[in-house]
Design an enzyme around this catalytic site. Structure first.
Site, PDB file in Angstrom:
ATOM      1  N   ASP A  32      -9.286   3.304 -10.614  1.00 30.48           N
ATOM      2  CA  ASP A  32      -8.400   4.393 -10.196  1.00 30.48           C
ATOM      3  C   ASP A  32      -8.935   5.772 -10.582  1.00 30.48           C
ATOM      4  O   ASP A  32      -8.222   6.573 -11.203  1.00 30.48           O
ATOM      5  CB  ASP A  32      -6.997   4.203 -10.798  1.00 30.48           C
ATOM      6  N   GLU A 192       0.007   3.964  -1.593  1.00 30.19           N
ATOM      7  CA  GLU A 192       0.081   4.484  -2.961  1.00 30.19           C
ATOM      8  C   GLU A 192      -1.142   5.344  -3.254  1.00 30.19           C
ATOM      9  O   GLU A 192      -1.950   5.638  -2.373  1.00 30.19           O
ATOM     10  CB  GLU A 192       0.159   3.315  -3.955  1.00 30.19           C
TER      11      GLU A 192
END
Length: 575
Positions: A32, A192
């Protein structure tokens, strides 16, 4: 496997048009990623979930040589008590965003798994090379994960989150404004990881979609107003490895940024597994790709591969402030008394105070009652109140990790050793243990939710000469290929060298044991631990357990896999 031994002309004068570099730029568990560039220095943050210290910030001036600058969450008092309330192996700090605005660095993130629900946090710093510079967080209460941080031209601050919700955010009080659902993605699951960019009169919205496994992708939309309506890019996805035979799979959760010359780049997470998606012990890593973003158009991203050709890289340099290590550097630590624990070492949750210290005998580890796996109840045996484990990321396909151990417990069942650790439910261990017959080597593994069955544990009595007073045992983990680890032990002589002929290969274990399973969001660590396996009371072992002392900690990266058939030396392209 073909090994590339000729260094590509990475830094020559003839790089005016393009440069060559190798992915991943942050090898090992670095999922991420979110990055920005400030005055010619690039900064990236990655997820850490329940590992501590959390949210590492890396810095580089050339996009190749990356140094650990600081950890955003670096002392327990920033979020007191939160770590020990977190039960799951993959909760904690999820998917941060790193941004810079008017002289201050901001890291926004969310901590999952607390009894009171998700906790949004915004950390601030004017000096990202100094742990102490990171503030206590401003707390906010989001309803979804993966927060972005965006300043509009009028100074209004927005945070976008999963599904994709947009709210104003007060960076002083943490107050959130009304929810505006600005886009639902293109129909894939889990829209997301949003990021908003303003360019050429448009608000561009970048998201991840499809889940974080092999259907992962990057999608984009744009609008003339930040509140929408957003129109999806007709050529979505902007980036994906879905349905391909690429070695780098699960590509997604991206972020875009510019270098000092105005060229666009992107980072994303990816998994070096190939389409088979069976063996990937390092989990989700950070990759870099060049981006072409022409005026008024959507960006075009290059396919993620191990060997990349992109915009001209800045001049190579290691001229980065701070005392953290470079990612590609080996570990050479002897832990003299009073020395600092290396900055890139990690714990599984905040450790119990006093468990780790540097002494005249090396790194002292006080055994924990709970072992690496733990149990659900009582809580002091679950691992939630201090696991006596410390490690570093596995950052190379092939590597050698070894430590020298001095350990003479009198309590039966007490052990200390080395481990390849993914989670408490997926790890492979080699330890010295006190049994009824004396000191022995113990090999074992925990392998939940993987296709490979856990190997049978084995206990081997230490040879008599190895048990002499003052003797040390060298424990070693060697990954000599992509698929297996070799665990071995040697007797250490008085000169600190392994005695010739003493080395015993104890076992060979499949890397499938620590690929996915209960740790599909994280990646393997290699390190040391000590436990009395439940003896004692509360969180303390019996005094007879003794302490473990580790010296001569060495980790050397050897090769990196860059395709299904190619490997390069780990130091290739690094200064």
């Amino acid at each position: 496997m073909k090994v590339l031994t000729v260094l590509t002309s990475l830094f020559g004068a003839g790089l005016a048009a393009n440069s060559t570099y190798y992915n991943p730029i942050l090898p090992g568990w670095h999922s991420d990623p979110s990055c920005t560039q400030v005055n010619g220095t690039f900064f990236c943050v990655t997820s850490t979930f329940i590992a501590f210290p959390g949210l590492p910030v890396y810095a580089s001036k050339d996009l190749v040589n990356w140094k650990l600058a600081s950890h955003t969450w670096n002392h327990e008092s920033q979020l007191p008590g939160l770590s020990w309330t977190t039960a799951s192996q993959q909760q904690g700090m999820y998917a941060a965003t790193l941004r810079y605005h008017q002289g201050t660095f901001y890291v926004i993130c969310e901590y999952l798994g607390t009894p009171n629900g998700t906790v949004g946090v915004v950390f601030k710093s004017t000096d990202p090379f100094n742990d102490a510079s990171w503030s206590d967080p401003v707390i906010f209460r989001p309803t979804k994960i993966d927060p972005d941080l965006f300043w509009d031209d009028d100074g209004t601050v927005y945070s976008a989150t999963q599904t994709i919700l947009l709210q104003t955010l007060d960076l002083t009080t943490g107050a959130l404004g009304p929810i505006n659902n600005i886009w639902n993605g293109t129909g894939g699951v889990w829209p997301e990881g949003p990021h908003i960019y303003k360019k050429d009169g448009y608000y561009y919205l970048l998201i991840a979609e499809g889940g974080t496994a092999q259907d992962h992708s990057v999608r984009m939309a744009r609008a003339k107003s930040i509140g929408g309506p957003y129109t999806g890019y007709e050529k979505n996805p902007v980036l994906t490895a879905r349905g391909t035979n690429e070695f780098f799979q699960t590509v997604g959760h991206a972020d875009l940024f510019q270098d000092a010359a105005g060229k666009w780049w992107g980072v994303a997470l990816a998994t070096r597994s190939g389409p088979e998606y069976q063996i990937y012990p390092m989990g989700r890593e950070t990759v870099l790709f060049p981006v072409t973003w022409n005026e008024g158009e959507f960006p075009i991203a290059s396919t993620v591969k191990g060997k990349m050709s992109g915009w001209q890289l800045p001049a190579p340099t290691r001229d980065i402030p701070g005392n953290g290590p470079f990612v590609a550097d080996p570990d050479v630590y002897d832990f003299p008394a009073g020395s600092t624990i290396p900055k890139h070492f990690l714990y599984w949750r905040v450790p119990k105070q006093g468990t780790f210290s540097t002494t005249a005998q090396g790194l002292q580890v006080v055994p924990s009652r709970n072992n690496l796996t733990g149990q659900m109840t009582p809580v002091e045996l679950s691992g939630r109140q201090g696991l006596a484990f410390i490690g570093r990321r596995q950052t190379d396909t092939e590597f050698t990790f070894s430590v020298d151990l001095s350990f003479t417990p009198k309590q039966i069942g007490t052990e200390a050793g080395v481990t390849v650790f993914l989670t408490q439910f997926n790890h492979i261990d080699l330890a010295v243990i006190r049994t009824k017959c004396g000191l022995s080597l113990r090999y074992g593994a925990e392998a939940q939710s993987v296709s490979e069955p856990a190997p049978k544990s084995k206990t081997i009595p230490l040879p008599k000469e190895w048990r002499a007073s003052g003797s040390m045992v060298r424990l070693e983990i060697h990954a000599g290929n992509r698929t297996h680890y070799t665990f071995s032990a040697s007797r250490v002589g008085g000169d600190g060298q392994a005695i010739e002929g003493s080395k015993q290969v104890v076992s060979v274990a499949s890397a499938k044991l620590v690929s996915g399973g209960t740790g599909n969001f994280v990646g393997s660590l290699v390190g040391v631990y000590a436990t009395c396996n439940g003896a004692g009371s509360g969180t303390s072992c019996p005094a007879e357990s003794g302490n473990a002392y580790f010296t001569r900690w060495r980790y050397t990266g050897e090769k990196q896999a860059i395709s299904a058939t190619e490997e390069v030396p780990s130091q290739l392209g690094h200064l």
